[in-house]
Each structure stands twice: as structure tokens, then as C-alpha cells.
Enzyme design. Sequence first.
Site, PDB file in Angstrom:
ATOM      1  NE  ARG A   1      -3.460  -2.150   2.954  1.00 39.51           N
ATOM      2  CZ  ARG A   1      -4.561  -2.641   2.386  1.00 39.51           C
ATOM      3  NH1 ARG A   1      -5.085  -2.019   1.358  1.00 39.51           N
ATOM      4  NH2 ARG A   1      -5.115  -3.750   2.831  1.00 39.51           N
TER       5      ARG A   1
ATOM      6  CG  HIS B   1       1.358  -8.407   4.170  1.00 41.57           C
ATOM      7  ND1 HIS B   1       1.677  -8.445   5.508  1.00 41.57           N
ATOM      8  CD2 HIS B   1       0.481  -7.371   4.022  1.00 41.57           C
ATOM      9  CE1 HIS B   1       1.030  -7.477   6.144  1.00 41.57           C
ATOM     10  NE2 HIS B   1       0.304  -6.823   5.278  1.00 41.57           N
TER      11      HIS B   1
ATOM     12  CE1 TYR C   1      -2.659   3.459   9.573  1.00 41.78           C
ATOM     13  CE2 TYR C   1      -1.720   1.442   8.690  1.00 41.78           C
ATOM     14  CZ  TYR C   1      -2.757   2.335   8.760  1.00 41.78           C
ATOM     15  OH  TYR C   1      -3.903   2.119   8.044  1.00 41.78           O
TER      16      TYR C   1
ATOM     17  NE  ARG D   1      -5.064  -2.492  15.246  1.00 48.81           N
ATOM     18  CZ  ARG D   1      -4.561  -2.659  14.030  1.00 48.81           C
ATOM     19  NH1 ARG D   1      -3.348  -2.244  13.753  1.00 48.81           N
ATOM     20  NH2 ARG D   1      -5.258  -3.267  13.085  1.00 48.81           N
TER      21      ARG D   1
ATOM     22  CG  HIS E   1       0.537  -1.590  11.121  1.00 46.85           C
ATOM     23  ND1 HIS E   1       1.552  -1.763  10.206  1.00 46.85           N
ATOM     24  CD2 HIS E   1      -0.552  -2.203  10.597  1.00 46.85           C
ATOM     25  CE1 HIS E   1       1.093  -2.442   9.168  1.00 46.85           C
ATOM     26  NE2 HIS E   1      -0.178  -2.717   9.378  1.00 46.85           N
TER      27      HIS E   1
END
Length: 697
Positions: free
Chosen positions: A368, A428, A461, A554, A582
Site C-alpha cells: 500500500r 505482504h 501507524y 491490537r 501496527h
Amino acid sequence: MNLKDPKLYINRELSWLKFNTRVLEEAQDKTNPLLERLKFIAIYGTNLDEFYMIRVAGLKKLFKYRIRVTGPDKMTPLQQLKAIREYLHKEKVTLHETYFEIVAALEKEGLKITSYDELDSNTKKQINDYFYNNLYPVIVPIAVDATHPFPHLNNLSFALALKLIDSADPHEVKFGLVRIPRVLPRFVQIENTYIPIETIVQAHLTALFPGYKIVASTPFRVTRNADIEIEEEEADDFMELLEEGLKLRRKGEIVRLEIGEGADEDLINFLIEHLNVDPEDIYSYKIPINLGALWEIVNNKNFAHLLFEPFTPKILPPLDTADSIMSVIEHENVMLYHPYESFDPVVRFIKEASKDPEVLAIRMTLYRVGKNSPIVRALINAAESGKQVTAMVELKARFDEENNLIWAKELEKAGAHVIFGIPGFKVHAKIAQVIKKDGDRLKQFVHLATGNYNPTTARIYTDVSYFTSQKEFTEDATRFFHFLTGFSKKTKLNTLYMSPFQIKSKLLQLIDEERKKGSQGHIIAKMNSLVDPDVIVALYKASMAEVKIELIVRGICCLRPGIKGVSENIHVISIVGKYLEHARIFYFKHSSPNIFISSADWMPRNLERRIELMSPIYDEEIADKLYEILQIQLKDNVKARELLPNGEYQKVKPEPNRPKINSQLIMEEYVKLLYNSHHKNTTNKAKRLARRLLKES
């Protein structure tokens, strides 16, 4: 003891709902500034949109295909759907109360959110002019009858449903719609007053349907299944297939209907008939539909004093000089903890590499990256200048596919070698590699991270960045990118660990080693989600051997702590606050090294169905810093919630005579102290003070 007993597991979807409840609790928290509280309602709403588009849509599909059991808790899809509906209908009461409380408090501050009907006559005149000049030409009135079919409504479409009668024939009831295009603002702003657009349109419906009397109207919004199924092995052109999939997303089955409270019964039946929605998936609201649009109000710069005090991320030594980033990394490893430490050095690393005539190659994974990515721009410039640029652009990054598709095409056009994923897996992992010529040899530099290469999200983040030029890391980076670009059924890295081949087995081994140490064992793990049943069983076994286990999770946590004889040595907290936690950081007391960072959560998808990386931290000073971060988070008694055996969360309360500890604000102070003291040439003193600050906390 049967460690696969369903009673030992919390349902994944219900655990997620508890997480979103913790977000809503931040909106209820009166110690948060007012616009921050409104922002948490916006986040709550957008989270719920995604949950319905993906998770609820998936459960409905499982139910349709009569698949009964989906997880270790053994709840059937139908049981989960019923539990979700019950939970959300109940929570809606809290949502309404919280929203109206915030709106009333904002009005006292001079910022008003109100409907058209409640405006004074002067403001109504301004709004009337606005309607005819800006809304009337754009909105779409639609008749629905035998000759006018009900239109297709895209995912998250917002509209009004109408019940009308002909003024000349009052016995004939008709139905219609008014579509409100997304190009229009959700709220119309007049000075410091925000008016929901549907209330303006409702007040002018007779202008859209002249000759008809409006009997009833209601705003509504549809949510569709937005999960794309792609059989990439059958595709010749992956990008073409993805573009087709994105079109299909707009046509997915409707999984939720949001509607204004008190809607006319005939209108509800009209929508049910044409939208084919389950009546149990209809949610009626007193508050404006589409909570994510509240960002329009949150971003009002005139009321910035109603937000958290802004914190400017700092650049600390050794990266705070004009020296080349690569020259610094060549001599020492560097760790950054965002957003307290600036993301700028990461951008600078790629920009410098793109301009350095001695750099031969840049390789990166992009998941992203954001819309105006300086990193991708630098890669494009590097490719255009003749450097070898390899970019792994993950086109299946959910809800960022269209953006990633645009960047992929730009990179290809510039001459970069672009990879669009590995068949069957999402990539990822977060890694960048730079290869530079130095005389007759090559120098290599690597950046590893827990978060995305996105400067915007890096400001909100919390994530870890790690720069190194150590040979064992750079060689593994080369192996990793060769795996991505070539043919390889199974690649084993020597220093780094890669899923789906290595991370899970390594984690299970590390947990088991602590189990063998009994009461001397200690595990601390910080992540977003804990779902994997094999990892949970391993943690249960370690707990039964008296290993101390502290988890900072989280979001979703399917492990049930505090069960006598099974998990009584496991303590789980969740921190929800100013920043989105994160980072993934893992500590195993008896491992060497004992600290790891990773892009992977402890979920089956990360450990078995994605390409992820986990990195050991050999540098003792950096490992100590990461351990301190874990320690301060474990001491949080302001934004931390403890997971109870029954699956509920409760706020951690400060012990008697102990100060309140907000771990995120402590980190801000820690980094500010280091930064300010360094600029006064008292760096060593600053380090001592900062360490003391953490230890005293």
C-alpha cells in the site's frame, strides 16, 4: 486436556467486533479532544463497512454453500451471522448516544451539525441557492415502475427512496429514488455549520418530481460483497483480470442496507423487494448514514484546537546529518520507530539511490504505497535513468488495487521490471534492496519494515524500520527477490525467515524452546491479530509449563487467556489510542538473538498463504530499544484494555500510588527529549534521561 476444545477459542468475527467497540470507546472517552472523538466514530464506521464487505459477505457465502464449521471455536456461519447482527443492533444504541453527545458538545464550541429543517430562515435561503446552483443539476431523480426498472446501485451507494402520489390522482401510489453521486460532499458547509446533504435534497423533492406530492422519504445506503475472487493461474494478463474484478466488485451481492430510522413501512418493503436484502441485515439509524464522511468535519482547520496536539516526527542521529543514508548504514545498523521517528529517511534512502550514478539496482516490494508516492516516483526516475528497478507491486492489496494498478503501469512504462504477485499468494513482505558499485566490488543495503512504504500512513501507524548492510541480510534479500522474479517452488533464507515456508515453524520452535525452560521462560509478542490455532495451542502448552506470556494484540485475538490449568500464565492487552498500533515485535527470552520484527501477524493467512518476512535483530543496542518499547506498552494503564477469559475487554486500571501511563505519549516525550537534547549537544545525557523516563514509567 483437549487443547482443541472449542471453549478455549474466541470466535474470530466476534473478537473483531470487540476491537471496533474499543474504537467506539475512544469516541466515548471525554479525555480525548472533541474532534478526535468524532474521528473515532468515523473510523468505527469505515471499519464496519469493510467488515460487512468482506467478513459478513464471506460468512453469507459459506452459509449459502452449506459449509458448517469454519474455525476452532466451531461456530457455524449462521450462528456467527446471528451473533454479529445481535451485537451490532445492541451497540447501535451506544453509537447514537455517543454521536449526539459529541454533536452537542461541538455546538458549544461553535461547530454545528444540523439538518436543513433546523436552520434559521437566512441560512435556509443560502442553502436553497446552493441546492439550485450546485445540487439540482447533478443529482438524479429516478422513477421506478413497470417501464422504469430499479437501477443498479454500486457498492456503498447513497440515495433517497421516495413514496409519492400524483396530485391529480391521489389514489395511485408511486415509488422513486434520488441518487446522490459520490462527487458531491456528504455535508454542505455554511461557515461553521454542516448540513447533511440528504436533508437538503429531502426539502426540495417537489422540485425534482413536479406535480407529485411526497408522502414519505428515507435516506439509504447499500453495502455489497466486495471480495474479489481471481483465478490468476488461468489468466494471461493479470492486470486485465484485476480490472475486470474491480468492475465485478461494484455488482456484488448486497449484504447490508442502512436506512434512516422511522422509515415508512412501504418504503422498506419496496427496498427489500428490489435489493433482495435479508430484513435482518437492515440497520436503521437516527444519525447520518456513512459515518466515514465525518472526516469532512474533522478536517476543518478552524477547529484544529479540538484535535490532539500535533506531534512532528523527529529525525534522530545518525540520520540527522546531510551525509548519504547509505554511507551511514555502511557503518552501523539503524532502527526507526514510526511515527515518533520520521519516515523521511526511508524516502531519502530510495531517492538517493535513484540519483546515485554508482547505484546499479533497486528492488522493492510495494503493498500500500498511497496516491502521490514519492517512493514510486523515485523508482520511476531510477528506471528512466537506466538503473535496474524491480518492483513487486501487490495488486491484491485489498481496497488499494486500483491505486496499485496505476503505479504498476507507470513503472512498466518507465522500464522497470514489475512483478504482479506470486500465483496463490499475496506478497505482504516489506523490503527494499539497493545494490551499488564500489570500485571492483558491490555494496548492498537493505531496508526491512513491519509497515508499508506509505509516508501518509507512516505518520499515524506505529511501525519499525530497520536499515542494515550486513552481508547475511543483503544475501538473503538477493535470494528473496530471486524467488519473487524466477521459478522456485521453495526458497529457504539463511538469516531472515519467509512465510509460507519458514516463519510458522520457527515461531513454533521458539515457543517450544521457552516451554522447555518452564517458569524461567518468557515470551512477549506484539502484533495486530492472533488467530492461528497451531500457534495458540503452542502458547497454551507453554503456559501450562508455567512460561510467562505477555501478548499485546491490537485487534483480533482468538486465544482465551486466564483459563485455570491452560492459559492462566497468559496475559493479553490491546492498545487503541492516538496512533494505530501496527508494529510486530516478538521477544523470546532464551533465543539468540531474542528479538524479531516481522510483517506478519500470527494468522493462518500470514503464516500459510502470504509471502512475509521475519527478521532477527542481532544488534544488541537496537534489540534493547525494541525490548524497551515492549516494556512501556505492557505498563500502559490509560489506553490498554485487558482481555478477560470470557472474551470481554476491560480498561487496565493504574495500581495504587502509580502514575497514569499512556505508552504512546511516553514515546512522544522520549523521542522529543532525545531530539531536543541532541540539538543542545547533550546527547549522552538525553539518552540517560530518556532511559530513566521509560524505566520510571
